[in-house]
Design an enzyme around this catalytic site. Sequence first.
Site, PDB file in Angstrom:
ATOM      1  N   CYS A 103       0.888  -1.162   0.000  1.00  0.00           N
ATOM      2  CA  CYS A 103       0.000   0.000   0.000  1.00  0.00           C
ATOM      3  C   CYS A 103       0.922   1.206   0.000  1.00  0.00           C
ATOM      4  O   CYS A 103       1.508   1.524   1.034  1.00  0.00           O
ATOM      5  CB  CYS A 103      -0.934   0.010   1.210  1.00  0.00           C
ATOM      6  SG  CYS A 103      -1.961   1.495   1.239  1.00  0.00           S
ATOM      7  N   CYS A 106      -0.266   4.000   2.627  1.00  0.00           N
ATOM      8  CA  CYS A 106      -0.268   3.810   4.079  1.00  0.00           C
ATOM      9  C   CYS A 106      -0.027   2.337   4.415  1.00  0.00           C
ATOM     10  O   CYS A 106       1.110   1.869   4.344  1.00  0.00           O
ATOM     11  CB  CYS A 106      -1.557   4.345   4.703  1.00  0.00           C
ATOM     12  SG  CYS A 106      -3.069   3.931   3.795  1.00  0.00           S
TER      13      CYS A 106
HETATM   14 FE    FE Z   1      -3.170   1.896   3.131  1.00  0.00          FE
END
Ligand code: FE
Length: 195
Positions: A103, A106
């Site tokens: 990701c 984040c």
């Molecule tokens: Fe994330």
Amino acid sequence: MTTDTTPIASIEQRLDAIQTVLQRHGMQPTEFIDTFDELAHEHWVPANGAGLIARAWTDPAFKQLLLTDGVTAVREAGLSMPPHHRHFVVLENTADIHNVICCTLCSCTAFTIIGLPPDWYKDLAYRSRVVREARTVLREMGLDLPAQMQIRVWDTTADTRYMVMPQRPSGTEGMTVDQLTALISKDALIGVALI
Ligand code: FE
């Protein structure tokens, strides 16, 4: 206005301040955290995803469902995902293609299925480097893939979550679904390890 000499509150002081404000608004942070903690450690475990993979390895119809409609396959297996995980995409490793997830923004994962993200998954170093130099990052993590193996990196979003389907190892032909499930780690479901 802050200056360089402004003292910064410790983590404990900040935690106390947040708890005080929540309680002042009638909220129950301790109960919420206890519930979350129990879910995270006892229900949102990588064995969920491992069980889906092991079943897919032994049941072609379920494998087809898992690869084409992950959300339905999860529900059919008696597991659940939050409503905002609208798409669950299972990425099949082959002899030529290795998948790995991240990701970049984040730390998003299909956490009810593969568990909460490991600390390294949340680090800027992993998030920023795996998309640019996946082969090197994987090698540093102990996974040295052959040069001819294509690596595909998948960047998770708020509503689309991924899980890697590792290749079934040879020599496992006689194993039960439970035995196969036990072979599959969270790292393998993320794509930074093989079985
Ligand atoms: Fe994330």
